[in-house]
Motif scaffolding. Structure first.
Motif, PDB file in Angstrom:
ATOM      1  N   HIS A  49       0.612  -1.149   0.134  1.00  8.17           N
ATOM      2  CA  HIS A  49      -0.019  -0.159  -0.127  1.00  8.17           C
ATOM      3  C   HIS A  49       0.766   1.257  -0.050  1.00  8.17           C
ATOM      4  N   CYS A  50       2.270   1.186   0.041  1.00 16.00           N
ATOM      5  CA  CYS A  50       2.998   2.272  -0.102  1.00 16.00           C
ATOM      6  C   CYS A  50       4.272   2.123  -0.570  1.00 16.00           C
ATOM      7  N   GLY A  51       4.962   3.333  -0.619  1.00  9.58           N
ATOM      8  CA  GLY A  51       6.378   3.098  -1.370  1.00  9.58           C
ATOM      9  C   GLY A  51       7.369   2.322  -0.697  1.00  9.58           C
ATOM     10  N   ALA A  52       7.298   2.309   0.864  1.00 11.50           N
ATOM     11  CA  ALA A  52       8.126   1.514   1.560  1.00 11.50           C
ATOM     12  C   ALA A  52       7.753  -0.130   1.519  1.00 11.50           C
ATOM     13  N   CYS A  53       6.589  -0.173   1.125  1.00 14.85           N
ATOM     14  CA  CYS A  53       6.139  -1.634   0.878  1.00 14.85           C
ATOM     15  C   CYS A  53       6.913  -2.233  -0.513  1.00 14.85           C
ATOM     16  N   ILE A  54       6.819  -1.353  -1.583  1.00 10.36           N
ATOM     17  CA  ILE A  54       7.579  -1.687  -2.721  1.00 10.36           C
ATOM     18  C   ILE A  54       9.277  -1.771  -2.438  1.00 10.36           C
ATOM     19  N   ALA A  55       9.433  -1.026  -1.712  1.00  9.42           N
ATOM     20  CA  ALA A  55      11.137  -1.249  -1.472  1.00  9.42           C
ATOM     21  C   ALA A  55      11.555  -2.557  -0.762  1.00  9.42           C
ATOM     22  N   ALA A  56      10.475  -2.772   0.206  1.00  7.47           N
ATOM     23  CA  ALA A  56      10.819  -4.049   0.988  1.00  7.47           C
ATOM     24  C   ALA A  56      10.596  -5.086   0.337  1.00  7.47           C
ATOM     25  N   VAL A  57       9.520  -5.210  -0.781  1.00  6.06           N
ATOM     26  CA  VAL A  57       9.489  -6.415  -1.745  1.00  6.06           C
ATOM     27  C   VAL A  57      10.463  -6.556  -2.599  1.00  6.06           C
ATOM     28  N   GLU A  58      10.664  -5.586  -3.277  1.00  5.78           N
ATOM     29  CA  GLU A  58      11.920  -5.532  -4.440  1.00  5.78           C
ATOM     30  C   GLU A  58      13.354  -5.806  -3.914  1.00  5.78           C
ATOM     31  N   ASP A  59      13.455  -5.039  -2.756  1.00  2.29           N
ATOM     32  CA  ASP A  59      14.767  -5.279  -2.074  1.00  2.29           C
ATOM     33  C   ASP A  59      15.298  -6.762  -1.738  1.00  2.29           C
ATOM     34  N   ALA A  60      14.018  -7.475  -1.297  1.00  4.70           N
ATOM     35  CA  ALA A  60      13.988  -8.851  -0.369  1.00  4.70           C
ATOM     36  C   ALA A  60      14.173  -9.897  -1.666  1.00  4.70           C
ATOM     37  N   LEU A  61      13.361  -9.680  -2.827  1.00  2.92           N
ATOM     38  CA  LEU A  61      13.477 -10.659  -3.847  1.00  2.92           C
ATOM     39  C   LEU A  61      14.445 -10.518  -4.887  1.00  2.92           C
ATOM     40  N   GLY A  62      15.032  -8.996  -5.099  1.00  3.04           N
ATOM     41  CA  GLY A  62      15.941  -9.029  -6.139  1.00  3.04           C
ATOM     42  C   GLY A  62      17.320  -9.654  -5.915  1.00  3.04           C
ATOM     43  N   PRO A  63      17.875  -9.826  -4.680  1.00  6.49           N
ATOM     44  CA  PRO A  63      19.143 -10.478  -4.608  1.00  6.49           C
ATOM     45  C   PRO A  63      19.072 -11.974  -4.549  1.00  6.49           C
ATOM     46  N   LEU A  64      17.835 -12.627  -4.654  1.00  8.75           N
ATOM     47  CA  LEU A  64      17.684 -14.148  -4.889  1.00  8.75           C
ATOM     48  C   LEU A  64      18.392 -14.643  -5.940  1.00  8.75           C
ATOM     49  N   PRO A  65      19.326 -16.006  -5.937  1.00 11.62           N
ATOM     50  CA  PRO A  65      19.814 -16.333  -6.884  1.00 11.62           C
ATOM     51  C   PRO A  65      18.532 -16.752  -8.027  1.00 11.62           C
ATOM     52  N   GLY A  66      19.048 -16.423  -9.485  1.00  5.38           N
ATOM     53  CA  GLY A  66      18.192 -16.831 -10.388  1.00  5.38           C
ATOM     54  C   GLY A  66      16.956 -15.728 -10.663  1.00  5.38           C
ATOM     55  N   VAL A  67      16.971 -14.477  -9.760  1.00  3.07           N
ATOM     56  CA  VAL A  67      15.921 -13.639 -10.090  1.00  3.07           C
ATOM     57  C   VAL A  67      16.437 -12.798 -10.963  1.00  3.07           C
ATOM     58  N   VAL A  68      15.900 -12.576 -12.228  1.00  2.00           N
ATOM     59  CA  VAL A  68      16.279 -11.341 -13.434  1.00  2.00           C
ATOM     60  C   VAL A  68      15.851 -10.026 -13.021  1.00  2.00           C
ATOM     61  N   SER A  69      14.485 -10.136 -12.364  1.00  2.00           N
ATOM     62  CA  SER A  69      13.929  -8.926 -12.187  1.00  2.00           C
ATOM     63  C   SER A  69      12.777  -9.148 -11.167  1.00  2.00           C
ATOM     64  N   ALA A  70      12.488  -8.100 -10.274  1.00  2.00           N
ATOM     65  CA  ALA A  70      11.368  -8.224  -9.188  1.00  2.00           C
ATOM     66  C   ALA A  70      10.631  -6.851  -9.479  1.00  2.00           C
ATOM     67  N   ARG A  71       9.649  -6.337 -10.040  1.00  2.02           N
ATOM     68  CA  ARG A  71       8.842  -5.244 -10.128  1.00  2.02           C
ATOM     69  C   ARG A  71       7.567  -5.189  -9.481  1.00  2.02           C
ATOM     70  N   VAL A  72       7.253  -4.301  -8.652  1.00  2.00           N
ATOM     71  CA  VAL A  72       5.886  -3.941  -8.092  1.00  2.00           C
ATOM     72  C   VAL A  72       5.309  -2.969  -8.797  1.00  2.00           C
ATOM     73  N   ASN A  73       3.929  -3.101  -8.973  1.00  2.00           N
ATOM     74  CA  ASN A  73       2.877  -2.464  -9.640  1.00  2.00           C
ATOM     75  C   ASN A  73       1.969  -1.784  -8.498  1.00  2.00           C
ATOM     76  N   LEU A  74       2.288  -0.854  -7.936  1.00  2.00           N
ATOM     77  CA  LEU A  74       1.352  -0.273  -6.907  1.00  2.00           C
ATOM     78  C   LEU A  74      -0.041  -0.021  -7.293  1.00  2.00           C
ATOM     79  N   THR A  75      -0.100   0.465  -8.366  1.00  2.00           N
ATOM     80  CA  THR A  75      -1.644   0.725  -8.899  1.00  2.00           C
ATOM     81  C   THR A  75      -2.363  -0.532  -8.841  1.00  2.00           C
TER      82      THR A  75
END
Length: 794
Positions: A49-75
């Motif tokens: 529901h907010c920018g902090a949520c986006i950062a938390a999700v993308e920062d957690a999934l981005g470094p995982l092995p094999g993850v090319v990209s992790a992008r949140v659409n807030l809308t």
């Protein structure tokens, strides 16, 4: 007794079962394999529901092995994760993605489970509305009791009112504040901060100290601050929830046009197959009244097509063998046998949906000023409160009561109520102001974006013009021809036929015999022993004499061309062996178009037209309305390309359109508007919808947006000034929690009072000596001046 309905309880139970079962191998089926071997997974994550949520999700999934990209659409509250080929051996699987999200406090489900997810979103909105009602009721009653205490009630009355306030405020905050408490708990459990943490802390500490004061006979309690703060913050959260639900519906509006299946011809027999099994080269049959399931080429049959999805033009197009048809196009009058040119995932309709989602994803980067301050706000408030507590604890020799009192005062006085109201209140008042003028606003941030525009792009048909075919003058029709043409037109539901019947003078109609409608051609009948036809000029000419007359206002053009100079469309009528009468159809300029465009130019805005129509009608419209740049034959992709080009050059673009084909460009623009007559997808994709026919709504909305922008800046200045004065005083111990609550409320009232200025003043859109808006865009049409005063009082 539960207040939830059995259906919702069942959905919740099913959700738990599905959430437990969708593990391991089953989750893999939710992925989409790309041409490069990557696999894309799309999850619905309602808790974001907010920018902090986006950062938390993308920062957690981005470094995982094999993850090319992790992008949140807030809308859309949607997470898209792309995994590299063969990522499973490295340990990153769809199951690991879901488990990681659950540990962060963001349960996720694949978008294929959209039905249950939609029920969850509806429950979330219902809970927010219930919490808002409870907080509002409690705030009104506790503030009433507080006024009595502030007025000098005696000790017995004061203590009684404190206890009554506690009975109202504690359960109200406990119920209504769960939105913030749960979010804060999830953030703290994950080892991070968000804006809900200091809000929750202020609510709990103020309630705790107020209870202590009430039970010990103290003079001060702060229940009013707790419930008032809860109410105002829930108002902003609920409005934000509504906006995102409506924005999400824009994508769903296009997705609903996709066929669920297709009729495949196998050995001459029709077989219904799922849409996902359709492949290029398959032989399909599309009955009248159904949409094309995939991009296809006509093999056999004749019909009329509604291609407004592609071109935005309402005029049906004749279809025959060899014609290429895009997915989603509506087949109107006859069955067609077609050859599939693509699968459903690669079709034109899928491309439009992808463009819509990409445009919404880009819009998610637009973050309000208050949201951008969230990351700084939470740690700053905690540091200030902690510093005040420790400082006073040392200064008073361990007096924890005094230290806690000062810390609570700091938390309350720095409560982001004024800051949180700075934007939403202006948006609510702006929405009300626009509503009075017949303009519906679906997203508060749209006002901010509208205030920044420097370029306005208009669609033509249905936006600058009415979009409804109309017949020009009929001076050269005989009574017999007029009666016969009107009678034939009554036997067809074709838009051109309806326009002809409406345009011809009502007379006694002859009896018709052997009436038949030929798909893609027109209507034929026997009238007093003579064959007569109304429809496509080439088809009518088969029975007519070589000479012809053209009915467009008295000009004697022939009918050599299927679409002679000018008109929106061209229809012919003839008795067998008699000369052909050729009708020219066109559409009228929308009321208020000329003064509206003049007002936009006066505001130093660049105005352009992007139309899927041909060069001649677009050129005539541009000439009538003094538009310097007009582009014709624009596909949805062409319109988006023009918008992207302007944006790359640093321009802020307002897109105004109405057609289904305009939905992607409406989403791609920095901000968008559509008339109420627009298609469902167009209205859902637009930020503003104007319900009145007059285009004066466009400059009026721009004027309101400019004034709203100035008020938002003033509100931020007031909120910052308030904190700059109040925080030092609170840390110095010169402000009690009660005074802090009063100051906080006063700052909020000041912000609201400043925002109410939007209801007064402003400019009025006026124009005298406006051209006749009923004039059609016909060849040789002249401007007929008349006096018209268009007013929308600001």
């Amino acid at each position: 007794m539960s207040c939830c309905s059995p259906a919702l309880d069942l959905a919740e139970n099913e959700g738990r079962v599905l959430g437990a079962d969708l593990r391991g191998e089953e989750l893999k089926h939710a992925g989409r394999l790309g041409a490069d071997g990557t696999v894309t997974y799309v999850f619905s994550v309602p808790a974001i529901h907010c920018g902090a949520c986006i950062a938390a999700v993308e920062d957690a999934l981005g470094p995982l092995p094999g993850v090319v990209s992790a992008r949140v659409n807030l809308t859309l509250r949607r997470l898209t994760v792309v995994l590299a080929p063969e990522s499973a051996p490295s340990g990153t699987t769809p199951l690991r993605l879901v488990e990681t999200l659950e540990r962060l406090g963001y349960p996720a489900t694949p978008v294929d489970l959209g039905d249950l997810d939609q029920l969850a979103r509806e429950r979330e909105s219902g809970k927010l509305l219930l919490a808002l009602g409870i907080a509002g009721f409690a705030a009104a009653n506790v503030m009433l009791l507080s006024v009595s205490v502030w007025s000098g009630a005696d000790e017995a009355t004061r203590d009684l009112f404190h206890l009554i306030s506690a009975l109202i405020a504690v359960p109200a905050v406990a119920i209504s504040g769960q939105v913030f408490f749960r979010s804060a708990f999830v953030a703290l459990r994950a080892g991070r901060l968000n804006m809900d943490v200091p809000i929750s802390l202020a609510l709990l500490l103020s309630l705790g100290l107020s209870l202590y004061e009430s039970l010990s006979g103290g003079a001060e309690a702060y229940f009013d601050a707790a419930v008032t703060l809860t109410f105002f913050l829930l108002v902003g959260r609920y409005l934000d929830q509504l906006m995102r639900e409506r924005a999400r519906s824009a994508v769903l509006g296009i997705a609903r046009l996709a066929a669920k299946g297709a009729t495949r011809i196998v050995d001459g027999e029709p077989v219904l197959v799922p849409i996902d099994e359709v492949e290029a080269g398959m032989h399909l049959r599309v009955p009248a009244g159904e949409r094309m399931p995939v991009d296809a080429r006509v093999l056999a049959g004749a019909s009329d097509l509604d291609r407004s999805l592609v071109t935005g033009e309402s005029e049906p197009v004749a279809a025959g063998p060899g014609l290429r048809i895009e997915a989603g196009v509506l087949n109107l009058t006859g069955p067609l046998d077609v050859e599939a040119l693509s699968g459903a995932k690669d079709s034109f309709l899928a491309e439009m949906t992808a463009m819509m989602e990409a445009a919404e994803q880009g819009r998610g980067a637009y973050v309000r000023i208050a949201d951008r301050m969230a990351r700084l706000y939470a740690p700053a408030v905690h540091l200030l409160a902690a510093a005040a507590f420790l400082g006073w604890l040392v200064a008073t020799g361990g007096d924890w009561y005094q230290a806690v009192t000062v810390a609570i005062a700091v938390l309350i006085v720095t409560c982001p109520c004024a800051l949180g109201l700075a934007v939403p209140v202006v948006h609510v008042i702006g929405a009300s102001r626009l509503f009075q003028a017949g303009i519906l606003m679906k997203d508060g941030s749209a006002l901010e974006r509208l205030a920044e525009i420097d370029t306005v792009l208009f669609d033509k048909t249905g936006t600058l013009t009415t979009g409804t075919p109309r017949l020009a003058r009929t001076d050269f029709l005989s009574d017999q021809e007029s009666a016969a043409a009107r009678a034939l037109a009554a036997r067809s539901h074709h838009p051109a036929s309806r326009a002809i019947r409406a345009g011809l003078e009502a007379v006694a109609e002859p009896d018709l015999e052997a009436v038949r409608e030929v798909a893609g051609s027109g209507v034929e009948a026997m009238i007093a022993g003579r064959r007569a036809r109304l429809g496509r000029p080439g088809w009518v000419a088969e029975i007519a004499a070589p000479e012809g007359r053209h009915v467009d206002g008295g000009l004697g053009d022939g009918i050599e061309d299927e679409r002679p100079r000018g008109g929106k469309g061209h229809v012919a009528f003839a008795f067998e062996g008699a000369p052909t009468v050729s009708f020219s159809l066109d559409e009228a300029v929308r009321q208020g178009a000329a003064p509206a465009l003049a007002a936009l130019r006066d505001a130093v805005l660049s105005v352009e037209v992007l139309s899927g129509d041909g060069e001649a009608p677009v050129g005539r419209l541009a000439g009538m309305l003094d538009i310097e740049r007009a582009a014709c034959r624009q596909s949805p992709a062409d319109k988006i390309a023009r918008i992207r080009t302007l944006q790359a050059e640093g321009h802020q673009v307002l897109m105004v359109g109405d057609g289904l084909n305009d939905a992607p460009s409406l989403a791609a623009g920095n901000v968008s508007m559509a008339p109420a007559s627009a298609c469902d997808a167009g209205r859902l994709a637009a930020d503003f919808v104007f319900t009145r026919e007059n285009l004066a709504a466009v400059p009026f909305a721009f004027d309101v947006a400019k004034r709203a922008k100035a008020l938002v800046r003033t509100n931020f200045a007031l909120a910052i000034l308030y904190n700059a004065v109040a925080v030092p005083l609170a840390m110095a111990g010169l402000v009690t929690p009660l005074v802090a609550a009063i100051a906080m409320s006063a700052s909020s009232i000041l912000v609201v009072a400043n925002s109410l200025r939007l209801t007064r003043g402003g400019h009025t859109v006026r124009s005298a000596d406006v051209e006749d808006q009923t004039a059609a865009l016909a060849p040789g049409a002249v401007k007929a001046p008349r006096t018209e005063r268009l007013e929308i009082a600001a």
